[in-house]
Design a protein around this motif. Sequence first.
Motif, PDB file in Angstrom:
ATOM      1  N   ARG A  82      -3.446  -4.959  -1.382  1.00 33.16           N
ATOM      2  CA  ARG A  82      -4.681  -4.600  -2.092  1.00 33.16           C
ATOM      3  C   ARG A  82      -5.023  -3.132  -1.842  1.00 33.16           C
ATOM      4  O   ARG A  82      -5.413  -2.400  -2.760  1.00 33.16           O
ATOM      5  CB  ARG A  82      -5.815  -5.519  -1.622  1.00 33.16           C
ATOM      6  N   TYR A  83      -4.871  -2.677  -0.596  1.00 34.23           N
ATOM      7  CA  TYR A  83      -5.127  -1.270  -0.273  1.00 34.23           C
ATOM      8  C   TYR A  83      -4.112  -0.358  -0.945  1.00 34.23           C
ATOM      9  O   TYR A  83      -4.463   0.686  -1.493  1.00 34.23           O
ATOM     10  CB  TYR A  83      -5.085  -1.063   1.246  1.00 34.23           C
ATOM     11  N   LEU A  84      -2.842  -0.749  -0.914  1.00 34.13           N
ATOM     12  CA  LEU A  84      -1.807   0.075  -1.522  1.00 34.13           C
ATOM     13  C   LEU A  84      -2.013   0.198  -3.026  1.00 34.13           C
ATOM     14  O   LEU A  84      -1.820   1.268  -3.613  1.00 34.13           O
ATOM     15  CB  LEU A  84      -0.426  -0.509  -1.218  1.00 34.13           C
ATOM     16  N   THR A  85      -2.419  -0.898  -3.659  1.00 37.40           N
ATOM     17  CA  THR A  85      -2.679  -0.863  -5.096  1.00 37.40           C
ATOM     18  C   THR A  85      -3.803   0.115  -5.417  1.00 37.40           C
ATOM     19  O   THR A  85      -3.697   0.943  -6.344  1.00 37.40           O
ATOM     20  CB  THR A  85      -3.046  -2.268  -5.605  1.00 37.40           C
ATOM     21  N   ALA A  86      -4.883   0.054  -4.630  1.00 35.69           N
ATOM     22  CA  ALA A  86      -6.016   0.956  -4.854  1.00 35.69           C
ATOM     23  C   ALA A  86      -5.611   2.412  -4.656  1.00 35.69           C
ATOM     24  O   ALA A  86      -6.009   3.298  -5.430  1.00 35.69           O
ATOM     25  CB  ALA A  86      -7.158   0.599  -3.903  1.00 35.69           C
ATOM     26  N   LEU A  87      -4.792   2.666  -3.645  1.00 39.52           N
ATOM     27  CA  LEU A  87      -4.362   4.040  -3.368  1.00 39.52           C
ATOM     28  C   LEU A  87      -3.486   4.575  -4.497  1.00 39.52           C
ATOM     29  O   LEU A  87      -3.708   5.681  -5.009  1.00 39.52           O
ATOM     30  CB  LEU A  87      -3.613   4.069  -2.033  1.00 39.52           C
ATOM     31  N   PHE A  88      -2.472   3.796  -4.894  1.00 43.42           N
ATOM     32  CA  PHE A  88      -1.520   4.310  -5.881  1.00 43.42           C
ATOM     33  C   PHE A  88      -2.121   4.411  -7.278  1.00 43.42           C
ATOM     34  O   PHE A  88      -1.600   5.150  -8.118  1.00 43.42           O
ATOM     35  CB  PHE A  88      -0.251   3.462  -5.874  1.00 43.42           C
ATOM     36  N   ARG A  89      -3.199   3.714  -7.546  1.00 44.35           N
ATOM     37  CA  ARG A  89      -3.875   3.894  -8.825  1.00 44.35           C
ATOM     38  C   ARG A  89      -4.511   5.277  -8.925  1.00 44.35           C
ATOM     39  O   ARG A  89      -4.823   5.750 -10.012  1.00 44.35           O
ATOM     40  CB  ARG A  89      -4.950   2.805  -9.002  1.00 44.35           C
ATOM     41  N   ARG A  90      -4.723   5.906  -7.756  1.00 48.98           N
ATOM     42  CA  ARG A  90      -5.301   7.251  -7.729  1.00 48.98           C
ATOM     43  C   ARG A  90      -4.266   8.284  -7.272  1.00 48.98           C
ATOM     44  O   ARG A  90      -4.621   9.368  -6.816  1.00 48.98           O
ATOM     45  CB  ARG A  90      -6.502   7.256  -6.772  1.00 48.98           C
ATOM     46  N   ALA A  91      -3.007   7.950  -7.395  1.00 48.70           N
ATOM     47  CA  ALA A  91      -1.941   8.794  -6.852  1.00 48.70           C
ATOM     48  C   ALA A  91      -1.989  10.225  -7.367  1.00 48.70           C
ATOM     49  O   ALA A  91      -1.708  11.180  -6.627  1.00 48.70           O
ATOM     50  CB  ALA A  91      -0.575   8.179  -7.155  1.00 48.70           C
ATOM     51  N   ASP A  92      -2.363  10.407  -8.643  1.00 48.68           N
ATOM     52  CA  ASP A  92      -2.343  11.753  -9.212  1.00 48.68           C
ATOM     53  C   ASP A  92      -3.474  12.643  -8.674  1.00 48.68           C
ATOM     54  O   ASP A  92      -3.521  13.835  -8.979  1.00 48.68           O
ATOM     55  CB  ASP A  92      -2.402  11.697 -10.741  1.00 48.68           C
ATOM     56  N   GLU A  93      -4.361  12.084  -7.844  1.00 46.10           N
ATOM     57  CA  GLU A  93      -5.421  12.889  -7.231  1.00 46.10           C
ATOM     58  C   GLU A  93      -4.942  13.606  -5.965  1.00 46.10           C
ATOM     59  O   GLU A  93      -5.658  14.445  -5.431  1.00 46.10           O
ATOM     60  CB  GLU A  93      -6.617  11.994  -6.873  1.00 46.10           C
ATOM     61  N   TYR A  94      -3.728  13.260  -5.518  1.00 45.88           N
ATOM     62  CA  TYR A  94      -3.260  13.783  -4.232  1.00 45.88           C
ATOM     63  C   TYR A  94      -1.985  14.609  -4.390  1.00 45.88           C
ATOM     64  O   TYR A  94      -1.199  14.409  -5.320  1.00 45.88           O
ATOM     65  CB  TYR A  94      -2.991  12.626  -3.257  1.00 45.88           C
ATOM     66  N   ASP A  95      -1.800  15.532  -3.449  1.00 48.69           N
ATOM     67  CA  ASP A  95      -0.552  16.304  -3.382  1.00 48.69           C
ATOM     68  C   ASP A  95       0.515  15.540  -2.620  1.00 48.69           C
ATOM     69  O   ASP A  95       1.713  15.688  -2.881  1.00 48.69           O
ATOM     70  CB  ASP A  95      -0.794  17.656  -2.695  1.00 48.69           C
ATOM     71  N   VAL A  96       0.075  14.748  -1.633  1.00 49.53           N
ATOM     72  CA  VAL A  96       0.985  13.969  -0.791  1.00 49.53           C
ATOM     73  C   VAL A  96       0.318  12.632  -0.469  1.00 49.53           C
ATOM     74  O   VAL A  96      -0.878  12.584  -0.163  1.00 49.53           O
ATOM     75  CB  VAL A  96       1.318  14.694   0.533  1.00 49.53           C
ATOM     76  N   ILE A  97       1.104  11.569  -0.531  1.00 53.88           N
ATOM     77  CA  ILE A  97       0.672  10.265  -0.031  1.00 53.88           C
ATOM     78  C   ILE A  97       1.491   9.964   1.210  1.00 53.88           C
ATOM     79  O   ILE A  97       2.726   9.997   1.165  1.00 53.88           O
ATOM     80  CB  ILE A  97       0.877   9.156  -1.090  1.00 53.88           C
ATOM     81  N   HIS A  98       0.810   9.693   2.294  1.00 53.34           N
ATOM     82  CA  HIS A  98       1.489   9.460   3.577  1.00 53.34           C
ATOM     83  C   HIS A  98       1.154   8.060   4.065  1.00 53.34           C
ATOM     84  O   HIS A  98       0.012   7.759   4.397  1.00 53.34           O
ATOM     85  CB  HIS A  98       1.048  10.512   4.601  1.00 53.34           C
ATOM     86  N   LEU A  99       2.171   7.189   4.114  1.00 54.21           N
ATOM     87  CA  LEU A  99       1.994   5.792   4.509  1.00 54.21           C
ATOM     88  C   LEU A  99       2.529   5.540   5.916  1.00 54.21           C
ATOM     89  O   LEU A  99       3.557   6.084   6.310  1.00 54.21           O
ATOM     90  CB  LEU A  99       2.712   4.865   3.522  1.00 54.21           C
ATOM     91  N   HIS A 100       1.824   4.690   6.652  1.00 54.68           N
ATOM     92  CA  HIS A 100       2.238   4.274   8.001  1.00 54.68           C
ATOM     93  C   HIS A 100       2.260   2.740   8.066  1.00 54.68           C
ATOM     94  O   HIS A 100       1.971   2.148   9.093  1.00 54.68           O
ATOM     95  CB  HIS A 100       1.263   4.807   9.047  1.00 54.68           C
ATOM     96  N   THR A 101       2.582   2.110   6.938  1.00 57.05           N
ATOM     97  CA  THR A 101       2.506   0.656   6.850  1.00 57.05           C
ATOM     98  C   THR A 101       3.557  -0.013   7.726  1.00 57.05           C
ATOM     99  O   THR A 101       4.611   0.553   8.029  1.00 57.05           O
ATOM    100  CB  THR A 101       2.738   0.210   5.398  1.00 57.05           C
ATOM    101  N   GLU A 102       3.257  -1.228   8.140  1.00 56.45           N
ATOM    102  CA  GLU A 102       4.234  -2.088   8.818  1.00 56.45           C
ATOM    103  C   GLU A 102       4.314  -3.397   8.044  1.00 56.45           C
ATOM    104  O   GLU A 102       3.293  -4.071   7.905  1.00 56.45           O
ATOM    105  CB  GLU A 102       3.819  -2.327  10.267  1.00 56.45           C
ATOM    106  N   PRO A 103       5.482  -3.788   7.491  1.00 59.54           N
ATOM    107  CA  PRO A 103       6.723  -3.025   7.556  1.00 59.54           C
ATOM    108  C   PRO A 103       6.611  -1.708   6.790  1.00 59.54           C
ATOM    109  O   PRO A 103       5.867  -1.613   5.822  1.00 59.54           O
ATOM    110  CB  PRO A 103       7.763  -3.946   6.911  1.00 59.54           C
TER     111      PRO A 103
END
Length: 367
Positions: A82-103
Amino acid sequence: MKIALFCSSRSTVPSSGSSIAASADIVGILADGLSRRGHQVTLYAPQGSRTKAKLIDLGSGPFDYVDRSEADINRVVASKLRYLTALFRRADEYDVIHLHTEPYYLGAPFLTGVDTPVIITNHNRFIDEDRRLLKLFPKLNVVTISKRQAALRPPGTRSVRTVYNGLDVSKYRFGPSNSGRFLFLGRVSEEKGITQAIEAARQAGIGLDIAGPCTPSLFESQIKPLLSKNIRYLGVIKGTKLRHLLRNARAALLPTNWEEPFGMVFIEAMASGTPVISFAQGAAPEVIKDGETGYLVNRSRHDKRGAWEVKQTSTAGIVSAILKVCSLPPEEYLIMRHASRRRVEKHFTVERMLDGYEAAYEKITKR
């Protein structure tokens, strides 16, 4: 740069309460440090998180696995997605997306159709199944947290660089301790070497304090029967009490049984001036300087990672290392404590970590 960070919905950033989540703590340090350096940082994290960055939560607090049933695990994964979906829907607002997810590869399927560079830090070990999966995502930029972890990554992985975890050393007061008690700190599990730590302490005749989370079943079946006046379980300890324990320990007894990707507890102990005894597994030989900031021990005669000062292997080697620490003359022991602190100040600070990640961001945005 405009940077989006996400670790997990399981823990606040930094971790709080009885949970221990090194990756969440690192993300908190990273978010604050990058913000301090002038970057526009957006942190996706649960309610209760504390950060200098812009915080986006999705209306629910942190939660943890209860019994690791299929339903329980599915609930946690669904929350992360759910968090990843919300983040990537706004992907074009960022220069870099940095994930620390497990896995660490949980965010990989979201890369399809996204132009924003994505960088993923793996805070865990690589497993064989990763090889097949990563072939499907050639755009995945991976940062490793030790050279050993990098050496074990699947072939063909796009490795950006290795960035060691960093610590705010100013929060760890140096202590010239001459205490006789040793400390096991971290997740109380076989993976972290709790059985070897207790057995070595018993054989060496020294006191051992154990601090960290332990499952009720493991505690009742394997830990509780071994406790005594000398071997004490203190539960989960954090904050100032933890730092007091660290700087007052004779040494940290951390005989890790797995390919430890980094080992935050190593540098937390050393920043306090407390030398570390560990099996030479994973990144331990990169962090601990054998004979100077503690002692490394080969895990078995069939698995020798180096010609360390302690020649015995397995639990016998850990016992020998304990006795070496106990037999050091006061002036030599104090030298080892100062060397431990200096090693963290030189190699494992927040600033060095920030430098490493800024370089990684620059590299992937220029591709």
